[in-house]
Design an enzyme around this catalytic site. Structure first.
Site, PDB file in Angstrom:
ATOM      1  N   ASP A  65       9.915  24.143  69.109  1.00 34.83           N
ATOM      2  CA  ASP A  65       9.483  22.884  68.521  1.00 34.83           C
ATOM      3  C   ASP A  65       7.999  22.761  68.804  1.00 34.83           C
ATOM      4  O   ASP A  65       7.382  23.722  69.269  1.00 34.83           O
ATOM      5  CB  ASP A  65      10.244  21.685  69.137  1.00 34.83           C
ATOM      6  CG  ASP A  65      10.301  20.498  68.186  1.00 34.83           C
ATOM      7  OD1 ASP A  65       9.229  19.931  67.898  1.00 34.83           O
ATOM      8  OD2 ASP A  65      11.396  20.153  67.711  1.00 34.83           O
ATOM      9  N   HIS A  72      -9.751   4.474  47.160  1.00 35.00           N
ATOM     10  CA  HIS A  72      -9.366   5.796  46.664  1.00 35.00           C
ATOM     11  C   HIS A  72      -9.845   6.877  47.644  1.00 35.00           C
ATOM     12  O   HIS A  72      -9.068   7.737  48.058  1.00 35.00           O
ATOM     13  CB  HIS A  72      -9.963   6.039  45.274  1.00 35.00           C
ATOM     14  CG  HIS A  72      -9.929   7.470  44.826  1.00 35.00           C
ATOM     15  ND1 HIS A  72      -8.762   8.108  44.477  1.00 35.00           N
ATOM     16  CD2 HIS A  72     -10.915   8.400  44.705  1.00 35.00           C
ATOM     17  CE1 HIS A  72      -9.036   9.368  44.148  1.00 35.00           C
ATOM     18  NE2 HIS A  72     -10.331   9.573  44.283  1.00 35.00           N
ATOM     19  N   HIS A 109     -27.584  16.860  55.979  1.00 34.58           N
ATOM     20  CA  HIS A 109     -27.776  17.210  54.569  1.00 34.58           C
ATOM     21  C   HIS A 109     -27.163  16.163  53.649  1.00 34.58           C
ATOM     22  O   HIS A 109     -27.397  16.188  52.452  1.00 34.58           O
ATOM     23  CB  HIS A 109     -27.252  18.627  54.254  1.00 34.58           C
ATOM     24  CG  HIS A 109     -25.777  18.793  54.358  1.00 34.58           C
ATOM     25  ND1 HIS A 109     -25.187  19.955  54.752  1.00 34.58           N
ATOM     26  CD2 HIS A 109     -24.753  17.947  54.127  1.00 34.58           C
ATOM     27  CE1 HIS A 109     -23.877  19.817  54.761  1.00 34.58           C
ATOM     28  NE2 HIS A 109     -23.598  18.611  54.377  1.00 34.58           N
ATOM     29  N   HIS A 110     -26.392  15.238  54.221  1.00 35.60           N
ATOM     30  CA  HIS A 110     -25.898  14.111  53.423  1.00 35.60           C
ATOM     31  C   HIS A 110     -26.945  13.012  53.324  1.00 35.60           C
ATOM     32  O   HIS A 110     -26.719  12.011  52.661  1.00 35.60           O
ATOM     33  CB  HIS A 110     -24.635  13.533  54.054  1.00 35.60           C
ATOM     34  CG  HIS A 110     -23.491  14.507  54.103  1.00 35.60           C
ATOM     35  ND1 HIS A 110     -22.562  14.620  53.101  1.00 35.60           N
ATOM     36  CD2 HIS A 110     -23.141  15.432  55.028  1.00 35.60           C
ATOM     37  CE1 HIS A 110     -21.684  15.562  53.411  1.00 35.60           C
ATOM     38  NE2 HIS A 110     -22.008  16.074  54.578  1.00 35.60           N
ATOM     39  N   TRP A 119     -16.372   4.924  50.663  1.00 36.55           N
ATOM     40  CA  TRP A 119     -15.551   5.455  51.753  1.00 36.55           C
ATOM     41  C   TRP A 119     -16.392   5.830  52.958  1.00 36.55           C
ATOM     42  O   TRP A 119     -15.884   5.991  54.058  1.00 36.55           O
ATOM     43  CB  TRP A 119     -14.715   6.647  51.281  1.00 36.55           C
ATOM     44  CG  TRP A 119     -15.409   7.977  51.364  1.00 36.55           C
ATOM     45  CD1 TRP A 119     -16.213   8.523  50.422  1.00 36.55           C
ATOM     46  CD2 TRP A 119     -15.368   8.907  52.445  1.00 36.55           C
ATOM     47  NE1 TRP A 119     -16.692   9.731  50.855  1.00 36.55           N
ATOM     48  CE2 TRP A 119     -16.186   9.999  52.088  1.00 36.55           C
ATOM     49  CE3 TRP A 119     -14.714   8.948  53.678  1.00 36.55           C
ATOM     50  CZ2 TRP A 119     -16.371  11.098  52.924  1.00 36.55           C
ATOM     51  CZ3 TRP A 119     -14.917  10.045  54.507  1.00 36.55           C
ATOM     52  CH2 TRP A 119     -15.732  11.101  54.117  1.00 36.55           C
ATOM     53  N   ARG A 147     -23.279   7.480  40.837  1.00 34.07           N
ATOM     54  CA  ARG A 147     -21.875   7.296  41.210  1.00 34.07           C
ATOM     55  C   ARG A 147     -21.634   5.858  41.648  1.00 34.07           C
ATOM     56  O   ARG A 147     -22.577   5.109  41.900  1.00 34.07           O
ATOM     57  CB  ARG A 147     -21.503   8.277  42.330  1.00 34.07           C
ATOM     58  CG  ARG A 147     -22.252   8.032  43.614  1.00 34.07           C
ATOM     59  CD  ARG A 147     -22.060   9.159  44.622  1.00 34.07           C
ATOM     60  NE  ARG A 147     -20.761   9.122  45.285  1.00 34.07           N
ATOM     61  CZ  ARG A 147     -20.547   9.551  46.537  1.00 34.07           C
ATOM     62  NH1 ARG A 147     -21.532  10.040  47.267  1.00 34.07           N
ATOM     63  NH2 ARG A 147     -19.348   9.505  47.070  1.00 34.07           N
ATOM     64  N   GLU A 149     -15.397  16.790  59.298  1.00 40.28           N
ATOM     65  CA  GLU A 149     -14.205  16.280  58.619  1.00 40.28           C
ATOM     66  C   GLU A 149     -13.932  17.027  57.312  1.00 40.28           C
ATOM     67  O   GLU A 149     -12.793  17.311  56.976  1.00 40.28           O
ATOM     68  CB  GLU A 149     -14.386  14.781  58.348  1.00 40.28           C
ATOM     69  CG  GLU A 149     -13.390  14.149  57.395  1.00 40.28           C
ATOM     70  CD  GLU A 149     -11.990  14.043  57.951  1.00 40.28           C
ATOM     71  OE1 GLU A 149     -11.829  14.168  59.179  1.00 40.28           O
ATOM     72  OE2 GLU A 149     -11.062  13.855  57.154  1.00 40.28           O
ATOM     73  N   HIS A 184     -19.156  15.509  58.431  1.00 42.79           N
ATOM     74  CA  HIS A 184     -19.226  16.867  57.944  1.00 42.79           C
ATOM     75  C   HIS A 184     -18.142  17.777  58.516  1.00 42.79           C
ATOM     76  O   HIS A 184     -17.459  18.444  57.754  1.00 42.79           O
ATOM     77  CB  HIS A 184     -20.616  17.498  58.013  1.00 42.79           C
ATOM     78  CG  HIS A 184     -20.658  18.615  57.023  1.00 42.79           C
ATOM     79  ND1 HIS A 184     -20.817  18.402  55.674  1.00 42.79           N
ATOM     80  CD2 HIS A 184     -20.392  19.921  57.158  1.00 42.79           C
ATOM     81  CE1 HIS A 184     -20.684  19.539  55.037  1.00 42.79           C
ATOM     82  NE2 HIS A 184     -20.419  20.480  55.912  1.00 42.79           N
ATOM     83  N   SER A 241      -3.865   8.666  65.749  1.00 40.01           N
ATOM     84  CA  SER A 241      -2.824   9.551  65.218  1.00 40.01           C
ATOM     85  C   SER A 241      -3.343  10.976  65.078  1.00 40.01           C
ATOM     86  O   SER A 241      -2.686  11.938  65.495  1.00 40.01           O
ATOM     87  CB  SER A 241      -2.350   9.010  63.872  1.00 40.01           C
ATOM     88  OG  SER A 241      -1.736  10.020  63.126  1.00 40.01           O
ATOM     89  N   SER A 242      -4.545  11.120  64.501  1.00 43.68           N
ATOM     90  CA  SER A 242      -5.094  12.465  64.302  1.00 43.68           C
ATOM     91  C   SER A 242      -5.347  13.170  65.621  1.00 43.68           C
ATOM     92  O   SER A 242      -5.100  14.364  65.755  1.00 43.68           O
ATOM     93  CB  SER A 242      -6.431  12.396  63.566  1.00 43.68           C
ATOM     94  OG  SER A 242      -6.232  12.047  62.250  1.00 43.68           O
ATOM     95  N   SER A 284      -4.797  32.411  52.628  1.00 43.22           N
ATOM     96  CA  SER A 284      -4.905  33.743  53.223  1.00 43.22           C
ATOM     97  C   SER A 284      -3.540  34.334  53.543  1.00 43.22           C
ATOM     98  O   SER A 284      -3.441  35.523  53.858  1.00 43.22           O
ATOM     99  CB  SER A 284      -5.723  33.681  54.512  1.00 43.22           C
ATOM    100  OG  SER A 284      -6.986  33.145  54.253  1.00 43.22           O
ATOM    101  N   THR A 286     -18.406  31.666  54.478  1.00 40.75           N
ATOM    102  CA  THR A 286     -17.560  31.319  53.342  1.00 40.75           C
ATOM    103  C   THR A 286     -17.520  32.476  52.354  1.00 40.75           C
ATOM    104  O   THR A 286     -16.462  32.798  51.795  1.00 40.75           O
ATOM    105  CB  THR A 286     -18.087  30.039  52.649  1.00 40.75           C
ATOM    106  OG1 THR A 286     -18.365  29.075  53.657  1.00 40.75           O
ATOM    107  CG2 THR A 286     -17.068  29.479  51.693  1.00 40.75           C
ATOM    108  N   LYS A 291     -15.097  35.040  53.387  1.00 41.66           N
ATOM    109  CA  LYS A 291     -13.718  34.686  53.048  1.00 41.66           C
ATOM    110  C   LYS A 291     -13.418  34.988  51.580  1.00 41.66           C
ATOM    111  O   LYS A 291     -12.400  35.607  51.260  1.00 41.66           O
ATOM    112  CB  LYS A 291     -13.478  33.202  53.321  1.00 41.66           C
ATOM    113  CG  LYS A 291     -13.345  32.928  54.791  1.00 41.66           C
ATOM    114  CD  LYS A 291     -13.002  31.484  55.045  1.00 41.66           C
ATOM    115  CE  LYS A 291     -12.540  31.309  56.467  1.00 41.66           C
ATOM    116  NZ  LYS A 291     -11.223  31.889  56.719  1.00 41.66           N
ATOM    117  N   TYR A 298     -14.526  20.066  56.704  1.00 38.52           N
ATOM    118  CA  TYR A 298     -13.910  21.351  57.049  1.00 38.52           C
ATOM    119  C   TYR A 298     -12.491  21.164  57.572  1.00 38.52           C
ATOM    120  O   TYR A 298     -11.646  22.037  57.392  1.00 38.52           O
ATOM    121  CB  TYR A 298     -14.791  22.121  58.031  1.00 38.52           C
ATOM    122  CG  TYR A 298     -16.084  22.501  57.365  1.00 38.52           C
ATOM    123  CD1 TYR A 298     -16.085  23.428  56.330  1.00 38.52           C
ATOM    124  CD2 TYR A 298     -17.268  21.887  57.695  1.00 38.52           C
ATOM    125  CE1 TYR A 298     -17.240  23.738  55.655  1.00 38.52           C
ATOM    126  CE2 TYR A 298     -18.436  22.192  57.022  1.00 38.52           C
ATOM    127  CZ  TYR A 298     -18.413  23.119  55.999  1.00 38.52           C
ATOM    128  OH  TYR A 298     -19.556  23.412  55.325  1.00 38.52           O
TER     129      TYR A 298
END
Lengths: 527, 299
Positions: free
Chosen positions: A107, A78, A304-305, A143, A452, A257, A255, A171-172, A270, A330, A333, A259
């Site tokens: 293009d 998932h 921080h993870h 994950w 979890r 990622e 991390h 690909s990315s 926006s 943030t 924003k 963002y």
């Protein structure tokens, strides 16, 4: 145009080729954008069905439907499918469709590579999904695939999982290179950097993040592969390595990622809020700098993870304060979005509903992020449902509501028809209620200590979990309504004007709806 | 060809192409073959099916590369590209090299992390020294010849001395970066013979580097017990030098193809991005080597 070029354009100058091969061989950014969006939606439904299995199992305490081993495969798949298969390709699809239209380009900069980026995704995810049917089962380590769960104790299918990540990463990276080259090189005359729509700006910065961190992820999975098959000891302390090193390398990717998954949503919101507030965006320049600041800080917060894994006190302090700093840009924003709406003549069509919900609910996710950023408090919250609530609040009403808002905003441009507003509003309210029912109670069970990734739980969490599951089913079922709305909009509906939204700004509204197969072959003048 | 001022009007959007889908299938077959091969290898199975799938995948990729690059070369020689297109290619190559830098930094990061933090902790030093309780006898020194659990990971008896082959290789690779630059100057001055000779010299130096590197690996495996499974020193050593060697091999292939194109009369003094991209890549592998020489061999 010279004669040579006209000659070579003759075979595709007038419209799309016929049949299936149009999609397989295409070099057209709109075709590729559509394929990305459909692929992403298919993955969204697949990853969503896995979430439904998870929530069905958690509907009541005890084991009812699935075995713990399968439950682990579901949580892992998932997460992987939603992150790499649904959210990221959706934003690349939006970028493909909209960036050339927004900057007046004919293009993408490298159209064939663009198609290569797309067609690697079905390969990557075909491989990833096939691991579920392999001997020993699919990836079951979460994950984040921490070593040694993903190396020493992993099922044999982990080898194919690693290669699937490699393909998705290639690909990315190619997609991001293409987007950067398009934005920096293909803007119409007069489209200076500080005139670019914010979606273009946020994607420019996102693409930079992608190129910077996807190779690091490739390095991490390559080290796993070597540990598993070639006897290296990167993540094995017996040979002088360190399993914690895996977490450092993973989160150095991981991390930024997160963002990568949210910045493009910041961009679309926006653009949508000013359109429906009928006011220019408040603080355009500060929005650009805030995005840059978030991206810059994202490289200095990864540990921080890992507060509970055992890192030196100086490390805990540094990563705690650096993480809290992210609240500043943030906050800029959120302040700008609210100020844009302040005293505007607001209307609440579906794109605006999703965008307003985005601002409110993403802020809730941001605040729970601040709570998690405090190292001493995180010792309590780590690996509980509070974390699950936090990141679902930034990803579901953040990234995914951003995608829905964008889809409704540009569907008239893509299809030439207006979508069914009543159904779209139903989709919004069902999603809004469903997702809050699903994820809000997770804050409470998490703070009370429910871990979890475990298929069973203490009786005292039963009521909240049942509410969560009902909300999740509601949210999940509602997405079929979205599929119906999109198909209905493609097949017919009121004709859309070139600019269906009164307050909308930008070059994409100067071309007819639906946008012709080739747009801006001669670049427009931007004043 | 249109003048550069109107390059916006002539941005070349190619027609449909089969190469992307061929490439995707090729990559999928390659990784499926590689995965099958590795799983069979680790399961001690003597099935050889993985090798054949891998080979098929590599052949498909080679076919795609040949076809796709031929396509691009032909388009460029027909004058379909503009100055703006050229900038797209330059940005593409530049950002690709940046992604390669980040790929290598993952492995350099692993090396630094182990040497500066994880290793000393495992020996009981510093903030997280309690991990020293795992193997109380373990002493951390670099190069690490005695691993924490030598029964599982027997360490190397010796490591490669930087002042023999690696030093020679450093000189060779830096020289090759200089010769490729001379070749570039010759190309811009339209001195075709000098161009061919300098480029040929670069390719020869590259081949010598690779040969010496293979000799060094054989020495490490046969005489020093320095292998992939000899603990974290061997792991970081072979991962960094191995991926670098792979990149040098790719760079050599690229330069060889550029040399063949030069001999066919391709490239003009003011239009030769294919050459420049190869040279950029070559300088990149050179810079990585300098990092390797300092941090893997010397320090």
């Amino acid at each position: 145009m010279s004669a040579v070029i006209d000659h070579h354009h003759a075979d595709h100058g007038h419209g799309p080729a016929k049949g299936l091969m149009r999609w397989v061989l295409t070099t057209n950014h709109k075709d590729i954008g559509s394929m990305y969006l459909w692929f992403s939606f298919a993955m969204f439904l697949l990853g969503g069905s896995m979430a439904m299995i998870i929530r069905a199992e958690l509907f009541q305490p005890g084991l009812q439907l699935v075995q713990p081993e399968f439950f682990n495969q579901m949580t892992t798949s998932h997460g992987l499918i939603m992150v790499f298969g649904a959210v990221m390709p959706a934003f690349v699809g939006l970028a493909n469709w909209m960036i050339p239209l927004m900057i007046g380009a004919p293009d993408m900069a490298l159209p064939r590579m663009n198609n290569f980026s797309f067609w690697l995704l079905p390969a990557a995810f075909g491989l990833l999904i096939s691991t579920l049917f392999m001997e020993g089962g699919g990836p079951n380590f979460g994950w984040t695939f921490y070593a040694p769960l993903s190396t020493t104790y992993a099922p044999p299918s982990v080898t194919f999982f690693i290669f699937a990540i490699h393909l998705a990463g290639i690909s990315s990276i190619m997609g991001a290179i293409n987007i950067i080259a398009t934005i920096l090189n293909l803007r119409a005359p007069g489209m200076t950097l500080m005139k670019m729509p914010l979606f273009v700006w946020t994607w420019l910065i996102t693409a930079f993040l992608l190129i910077a961190v996807m190779p690091v992820l490739a390095g991490a999975v390559t080290m796993m592969l070597m540990d598993i098959h070639f006897g290296t000891s990167f993540f094995n302390a017996a040979g002088g390595g360190d399993p914690v090193m895996f977490q450092h390398i993973f989160w150095f990717f991981g991390h930024p990622e997160v963002y990568i998954m949210i910045l493009p949503a910041f961009g679309t919101v926006s653009m949508i809020i000013p359109a429906f507030a009928r006011k220019p965006l408040f603080g355009y320049t500060s929005m650009v700098y805030a995005t840059g600041a978030i991206a810059f800080l994202s490289f200095a917060v990864w540990a921080h993870h890992m507060f509970t894994v055992g890192i030196p006190l100086t490390g805990e302090l540094f990563f705690m304060y650096a993480t809290m700093l992210i609240a500043v840009p943030t906050g800029v924003k959120v302040f700008n979005w609210v100020s844009t709406m302040f005293r505007g003549s607001l209307t609440f069509e579906a794109p605006m509903l999703f965008s307003v919900a985005f601002v409110i609910l993403f802020t809730i996710g941001g605040f729970s992020g601040l709570m998690l950023a405090m190292a001493p408090a995180d010792f309590q919250y780590h690996d509980t449902y509070f974390v699950v609530a936090h990141f679902h609040y930034v990803l579901v009403p953040g990234a995914i509501f951003g995608i829905f808002a964008s889809a409704y905003y540009w569907l008239p441009k893509w299809t030439g028809h207006m979508y069914d507003e009543v159904l779209a509003k139903t989709h919004f309210w069902m999603s809004f209620i469903g997702m809050n029912l699903a994820f809000f109670p997770m804050h409470f069970v998490g703070l009370a200590g429910m871990p979890r990734r475990i298929p069973d739980y203490n009786m005292m969490f039963a009521n909240f979990n049942m509410v969560s599951s009902i909300g999740a089913f509601m949210f999940g079922a509602t997405q079929l309504l979205f599929l119906y709305i999109v198909i209905k909009c493609i097949r017919g509906g009121p004709k859309a004007a070139a600019k269906p939204w009164e307050g909308a700004e930008g070059l994409e509204w100067t071309v007819p709806s639906p946008a012709p197969y080739h747009t801006f072959t001669t670049p427009p003048e931007v004043k | 060809m249109a003048s550069h001022d109107t390059s916006h009007e002539t941005y070349y959007v190619p027609p449909q192409s089969k190469w992307p889908i061929v490439g995707s299938i090729g990559l999928l077959v390659t990784v499926f073959g590689a995965g099958t091969m590795m799983n069979n290898m680790s399961a001690d199975s003597d099935s050889s099916i993985g090798y054949w799938i891998l080979l098929a995948g590599i052949l498909i990729i080679a076919y795609m590369m040949f076809g796709w690059f031929s396509n691009v070369v032909n388009e460029s020689r027909q004058g379909l590209y503009s100055a703006q297109m050229d900038r797209s290619f330059r940005m593409g190559m530049g950002w690709f090299i940046f992604s390669e830098v980040m790929f290598f930094s993952a492995f350099f990061g692993a090396l630094f992390y182990v040497r500066m933090l994880a290793g000393p902790w495992l020996a009981g030093e510093g903030h997280k020294g309690e991990s020293g309780l795992l193997w109380p006898e373990f002493q951390f020194v670099w190069p690490l010849l005695q691993n924490p659990d030598p029964a599982v990971y027997p360490g190397p008896t010796e490591t490669i001395s930087p002042w023999q082959l690696p030093l020679i290789n450093t000189v060779i690779l830096i020289t090759s970066s200089i010769t490729v630059t001379f070749a570039h100057h010759a190309l811009r001055a339209a001195k075709r013979t000098a161009l061919t000779l300098w480029l040929l010299l670069t390719v020869i130096l590259a081949a010598v580097f690779l040969t010496l590197q293979i000799m060094e690996y054989m020495h490490a495996y046969n005489d020093l017990g320095l292998t992939l499974d000899s603990g974290i020193y061997g792991a970081t050593f072979f991962m960094l030098t191995g991926f670098h060697g792979f990149h040098v091999a790719m760079g050599t292939l690229i330069l060889t193809i550029i040399l063949l194109r030069v001999m066919k009369g391709h490239f003009t003094p003011d239009n030769h991005f294919g050459f420049e991209a190869a040279a950029w890549y070559w300088h990149f592998v050179d810079v990585v080597w300098v990092g390797l020489f300092i941090f893997v061999y010397v320090l």
